[in-house]
Design an enzyme around this catalytic site. Structure first.
Site, PDB file in Angstrom:
ATOM      1  N   ARG A 296       0.829  -1.215   0.000  1.00 12.68           N
ATOM      2  CA  ARG A 296       0.000   0.000   0.000  1.00 12.68           C
ATOM      3  C   ARG A 296       0.864   1.265   0.000  1.00 12.68           C
ATOM      4  NH1 ARG A 296      -3.610   2.586   4.483  1.00 12.68           N
ATOM      5  NH2 ARG A 296      -5.174   3.671   3.237  1.00 12.68           N
TER       6      ARG A 296
ATOM      7  N   HIS B 168       0.470   4.455  -2.474  1.00  8.31           N
ATOM      8  CA  HIS B 168       0.237   5.810  -1.967  1.00  8.31           C
ATOM      9  C   HIS B 168       1.391   6.744  -2.295  1.00  8.31           C
ATOM     10  CE1 HIS B 168      -3.376   5.236   0.914  1.00  8.31           C
ATOM     11  NE2 HIS B 168      -3.448   4.406  -0.102  1.00  8.31           N
ATOM     12  N   ASP B 169       2.592   6.194  -2.443  1.00  6.49           N
ATOM     13  CA  ASP B 169       3.696   7.036  -2.880  1.00  6.49           C
ATOM     14  C   ASP B 169       3.488   7.453  -4.330  1.00  6.49           C
ATOM     15  OD1 ASP B 169       6.107   8.424  -2.898  1.00  6.49           O
ATOM     16  OD2 ASP B 169       7.226   6.683  -3.625  1.00  6.49           O
TER      17      ASP B 169
ATOM     18  N   VAL C 281       0.749  10.173  -5.464  1.00  2.00           N
ATOM     19  CA  VAL C 281       0.867  11.564  -5.015  1.00  2.00           C
ATOM     20  C   VAL C 281       2.287  12.045  -5.319  1.00  2.00           C
ATOM     21  CG1 VAL C 281       0.542  13.145  -3.079  1.00  2.00           C
ATOM     22  CG2 VAL C 281      -0.771  11.008  -3.170  1.00  2.00           C
TER      23      VAL C 281
ATOM     24  N   GLY D  97       4.001  11.365  -7.840  1.00  2.00           N
ATOM     25  CA  GLY D  97       4.769  10.321  -8.508  1.00  2.00           C
ATOM     26  C   GLY D  97       5.540   9.457  -7.519  1.00  2.00           C
TER      27      GLY D  97
ATOM     28  N   ASP E 165       8.202   8.927  -5.698  1.00  2.00           N
ATOM     29  CA  ASP E 165       9.364   9.740  -5.336  1.00  2.00           C
ATOM     30  C   ASP E 165       9.623   9.764  -3.832  1.00  2.00           C
ATOM     31  OD1 ASP E 165       7.267  11.255  -4.402  1.00  2.00           O
ATOM     32  OD2 ASP E 165       8.086  13.155  -5.099  1.00  2.00           O
TER      33      ASP E 165
ATOM     34  N   SER F  61       7.846  10.749  -1.547  1.00  2.00           N
ATOM     35  CA  SER F  61       7.280  11.923  -0.860  1.00  2.00           C
ATOM     36  C   SER F  61       6.410  11.504   0.324  1.00  2.00           C
ATOM     37  CB  SER F  61       6.471  12.780  -1.835  1.00  2.00           C
ATOM     38  OG  SER F  61       5.536  11.988  -2.549  1.00  2.00           O
TER      39      SER F  61
ATOM     40  N   ASN G 192      -3.728   8.498   4.729  1.00  2.00           N
ATOM     41  CA  ASN G 192      -2.491   7.908   5.236  1.00  2.00           C
ATOM     42  C   ASN G 192      -2.399   7.855   6.754  1.00  2.00           C
ATOM     43  OD1 ASN G 192      -1.592   7.631   2.605  1.00  2.00           O
ATOM     44  ND2 ASN G 192      -0.525   9.596   2.601  1.00  2.00           N
TER      45      ASN G 192
ATOM     46  N   HIS H  81      -6.195  -5.831  -2.421  1.00  2.00           N
ATOM     47  CA  HIS H  81      -7.053  -6.002  -1.236  1.00  2.00           C
ATOM     48  C   HIS H  81      -7.305  -7.480  -0.932  1.00  2.00           C
ATOM     49  CE1 HIS H  81      -8.673  -1.588  -1.529  1.00  2.00           C
ATOM     50  NE2 HIS H  81      -7.424  -1.661  -1.138  1.00  2.00           N
ATOM     51  N   THR H  82      -6.434  -8.315  -1.375  1.00  2.00           N
ATOM     52  CA  THR H  82      -6.407  -9.730  -1.016  1.00  2.00           C
ATOM     53  C   THR H  82      -5.576  -9.934   0.256  1.00  2.00           C
ATOM     54  OG1 THR H  82      -5.538 -11.884  -1.727  1.00  2.00           O
ATOM     55  CG2 THR H  82      -4.444  -9.996  -2.620  1.00  2.00           C
TER      56      THR H  82
ATOM     57  N   ASP I  37      -9.473  -9.561   3.092  1.00  2.00           N
ATOM     58  CA  ASP I  37      -9.931 -10.804   2.462  1.00  2.00           C
ATOM     59  C   ASP I  37     -10.185 -11.812   3.582  1.00  2.00           C
ATOM     60  OD1 ASP I  37     -10.156 -13.295   1.291  1.00  2.00           O
ATOM     61  OD2 ASP I  37      -8.286 -13.174   0.143  1.00  2.00           O
TER      62      ASP I  37
ATOM     63  N   THR J 164      -8.727 -15.762   2.743  1.00  2.00           N
ATOM     64  CA  THR J 164      -7.279 -16.016   2.837  1.00  2.00           C
ATOM     65  C   THR J 164      -6.578 -14.691   3.133  1.00  2.00           C
ATOM     66  OG1 THR J 164      -7.064 -15.760   0.417  1.00  2.00           O
ATOM     67  CG2 THR J 164      -7.311 -17.997   1.253  1.00  2.00           C
TER      68      THR J 164
HETATM   69  C1  HEM Z   1      -8.975   1.197  -6.117  1.00  2.00           C
HETATM   70  C2  HEM Z   1      -8.959   2.121  -5.193  1.00  2.00           C
HETATM   71  C3  HEM Z   1      -8.504   1.881  -3.795  1.00  2.00           C
HETATM   72  C4  HEM Z   1      -9.121   2.324  -2.678  1.00  2.00           C
HETATM   73  C5  HEM Z   1     -10.379   3.155  -2.628  1.00  2.00           C
HETATM   74  C6  HEM Z   1      -8.373   1.839  -1.556  1.00  2.00           C
HETATM   75  C7  HEM Z   1      -8.665   2.120  -0.238  1.00  2.00           C
HETATM   76  C8  HEM Z   1      -8.088   1.486   0.857  1.00  2.00           C
HETATM   77  C9  HEM Z   1      -8.455   1.688   2.227  1.00  2.00           C
HETATM   78  C10 HEM Z   1      -9.502   2.671   2.713  1.00  2.00           C
HETATM   79  C11 HEM Z   1      -7.721   0.839   2.979  1.00  2.00           C
HETATM   80  C12 HEM Z   1      -7.816   0.632   4.484  1.00  2.00           C
HETATM   81  C13 HEM Z   1      -7.163   1.722   5.281  1.00  2.00           C
HETATM   82  C14 HEM Z   1      -7.482   1.545   6.736  1.00  2.00           C
HETATM   83  O1  HEM Z   1      -8.547   2.004   7.154  1.00  2.00           O
HETATM   84  O2  HEM Z   1      -6.698   0.897   7.460  1.00  2.00           O
HETATM   85  C15 HEM Z   1      -6.878   0.107   2.089  1.00  2.00           C
HETATM   86  C16 HEM Z   1      -5.984  -0.872   2.476  1.00  2.00           C
HETATM   87  C17 HEM Z   1      -5.086  -1.476   1.627  1.00  2.00           C
HETATM   88  N1  HEM Z   1      -4.901  -1.163   0.294  1.00  2.00           N
HETATM   89 FE1  HEM Z   1      -6.131  -0.063  -0.846  1.00  2.00          FE
HETATM   90  N2  HEM Z   1      -7.314   1.114  -2.002  1.00  2.00           N
HETATM   91  C18 HEM Z   1      -7.338   1.117  -3.365  1.00  2.00           C
HETATM   92  C19 HEM Z   1      -6.412   0.559  -4.209  1.00  2.00           C
HETATM   93  C20 HEM Z   1      -5.277  -0.089  -3.772  1.00  2.00           C
HETATM   94  C21 HEM Z   1      -4.146  -0.416  -4.600  1.00  2.00           C
HETATM   95  C22 HEM Z   1      -3.992  -0.027  -6.061  1.00  2.00           C
HETATM   96  C23 HEM Z   1      -3.259  -1.083  -3.816  1.00  2.00           C
HETATM   97  C24 HEM Z   1      -1.907  -1.631  -4.154  1.00  2.00           C
HETATM   98  C25 HEM Z   1      -1.567  -2.079  -5.335  1.00  2.00           C
HETATM   99  C26 HEM Z   1      -3.858  -1.177  -2.500  1.00  2.00           C
HETATM  100  C27 HEM Z   1      -3.321  -1.860  -1.439  1.00  2.00           C
HETATM  101  C28 HEM Z   1      -3.877  -1.926  -0.171  1.00  2.00           C
HETATM  102  C29 HEM Z   1      -3.401  -2.811   0.877  1.00  2.00           C
HETATM  103  C30 HEM Z   1      -2.313  -3.850   0.732  1.00  2.00           C
HETATM  104  C31 HEM Z   1      -4.160  -2.517   2.010  1.00  2.00           C
HETATM  105  C32 HEM Z   1      -3.986  -3.121   3.402  1.00  2.00           C
HETATM  106  C33 HEM Z   1      -2.944  -2.282   4.149  1.00  2.00           C
HETATM  107  C34 HEM Z   1      -2.546  -2.796   5.515  1.00  2.00           C
HETATM  108  O3  HEM Z   1      -2.988  -3.849   5.952  1.00  2.00           O
HETATM  109  O4  HEM Z   1      -1.744  -2.090   6.154  1.00  2.00           O
HETATM  110  N3  HEM Z   1      -5.054  -0.536  -2.503  1.00  2.00           N
HETATM  111  N4  HEM Z   1      -7.100   0.527   0.802  1.00  2.00           N
END
Ligand code: HEM
Ligand SMILES: *[C@@H]1O[C@H](CO)[C@@H](O)[C@H](O)[C@H]1NC(C)=O
Ligand SMILES: *[C@@H]1O[C@H](CO)[C@@H](O)[C@H](O)[C@H]1NC(C)=O
Ligand SMILES: *[C@@H]1O[C@H](CO)[C@@H](O)[C@H](O)[C@H]1NC(C)=O
Length: 340
Positions: A82, A86-87, A90, A92, A94, A96, A115, A216-217, A262, A265
């Site tokens: 993640r 997020h890097d 925003v 690019g 980099d 930041s 964040n 989000h797996t 998820d 799993t």
């Molecule tokens: C499609 C739009 C996306 C939205 C709206 C979104 C939003 C979120 C939100 C709200 C969380 C939970 C934050 C929290 O409350 O703890 C989250 C977790 C996460 N997101 Fe996304 N996300 C998106 C796309 C992505 C992408 C593109 C990736 C990486 C390629 C990603 C990877 C992750 C991972 C791995 C978590 C779990 C983080 C952790 O356990 O620390 N997400 N996301």
């Protein structure tokens, strides 16, 4: 209970996160966002052998630390994936997102609403940087470390199934502002139109958006991030299924409670996410939105064995090329948390 969560989240949003003391997760209402266009999504400067001469073995150091940290806590691997996303979205890719606040800058990206309180893995990046500085001082950028670490977390969380190369040569940025996070990162309550636009603004198409959402797996979410989905709205065709909604509601005891992304799993990077989407067993509106007519076909395609894994590797690389900085507008930071 869920409405109590929403009220809390709302208060947090109204108070503003510049106070740096706010709750993890999203608040409502949320400013409607118009994603900004990135200046240069293509990155002609990146290459696979970037550190071959200047810091041979750099990638091995990153991989070893990531492996060690994931052994201790698999959740940190999700955090690193993640962090990379997020890097890159925003300013690019980099680094930041890594900058701490200073008297000169009281509100860097890490204090932005998407964040603060939920992004993790910063200490892992510090640990890697320290080792790399000891080995080859001033050579490996923090931005490349974030990209390598995201790649390596993918590798270990997939139990070594999803292996790929990540080109390098990114420079570290000098600009970081919390206010840029809201408009560049998609919010969890985004519909398909907003999702498509937010990714398109970064040069990523609908297929890549669907593929990257598959991250989000793994990992978790704070309950406040999906307060808009609880209590379940029976007349919403994209609502969680009743069984899943009650299971999640039970786990959401307070705004700071967390739930696995998820539920089937939770610690394995695989294509289970797409089955969850079709079964209405995903947390966010943005996850459920992938069932829209525009993207349902792509969701189903990702259930073909190895299809998602193959597409994910390519999409991660492409994400890693968003608006990368060069020597002309960047630097190699000595400390990933501070500009030189
Ligand atoms: C499609 C739009 C996306 C939205 C709206 C979104 C939003 C979120 C939100 C709200 C969380 C939970 C934050 C929290 O409350 O703890 C989250 C977790 C996460 N997101 Fe996304 N996300 C998106 C796309 C992505 C992408 C593109 C990736 C990486 C390629 C990603 C990877 C992750 C991972 C791995 C978590 C779990 C983080 C952790 O356990 O620390 N997400 N996301
Ligand atoms: C500091 O924050 C401001 C916004 O308050 C931002 O415009 C600026 O680029 C930031 N500077 C650095 C060095 O990060
Ligand atoms: C999606 O959300 C945006 C912003 O909230 C809104 O303007 C738009 O009408 C929505 N589109 C659909 C198809 O619901
Ligand atoms: C429930 O969903 C329906 C259909 O999408 C929508 O019109 C209605 O406003 C929603 N109700 C609430 C309380 O969100």
């Amino acid at each position: 209970m869920a409405s109590k969560l929403a009220t809390l989240a709302l208060l947090v949003a109204l108070l503003g996160c510049v106070a740096h003391t706010c709750q993890a997760g999203y608040g409502f209402p949320y400013p409607s966002s118009a994603p900004k266009k990135s200046s240069s999504p293509a990155a002609p400067t990146l290459n696979y052998a970037h550190y071959y001469r200047t810091c041979k073995g750099a990638e091995k150091i990153v991989r070893d630390v990531v492996q060690e940290e994931i052994k201790r806590n698999r959740g940190i691997g999700a955090g690193l994936i993640r962090l990379f996303f997020h890097d890159c979205f925003v300013q690019g890719c980099d680094a930041s997102v890594l900058l701490d606040k200073t008297p000169a800058n009281e509100s860097t990206e890490k204090f932005g609403l998407p964040n603060i309180g939920s992004l993790r893995g910063f200490e892992v990046i510090d640990k890697i940087k320290k080792k790399l500085e000891a080995k080859c001082k001033g050579v490996v950028s923090c931005a490349d470390i974030v990209a390598f670490a995201g790649r390596d977390a993918t590798y270990f969380l997939s139990n070594k199934k999803v292996y790929f190369e990540m080109p390098a040569g990114r420079y570290d940025g000098r600009i970081s502002s919390a206010s840029e996070t809201l408009f560049n990162l998609p919010p969890p309550f985004a519909n398909i139109t907003v999702l498509e636009a937010t990714f398109a603004a970064k040069g990523l198409n609908l297929d890549e958006m669907v593929t990257l959402s598959g991250a989000h797996t793994v990992g978790i979410s704070h309950c406040s991030s999906f307060g808009d989905r609880l209590p379940r709205n029976a007349s919403d065709p994209m609502a969680m299924n009743p069984r899943f909604a009650s299971s999640v509601t039970r786990k959401c005891k307070s705004a700071s409670s967390t739930v696995d992304q998820d539920f089937k799993t939770p610690n394995k990077l695989d294509n289970q996410y797409y089955k969850n989407v079709l079964n209405h067993e995903v947390l966010f509106t943005s996850d459920a939105a992938l069932e829209s007519s525009k993207t349902k076909r792509l969701v189903k395609q990702n259930l073909i064995p190895n299809m998602w894994e193959t597409k994910f590797k390519q999409a991660m690389r492409k994400m890693g090329s968003i608006a990368v900085k060069t020597k002309a507008n960047g630097e190699i930071r000595r400390n990933c948390r501070l500009i030189n």
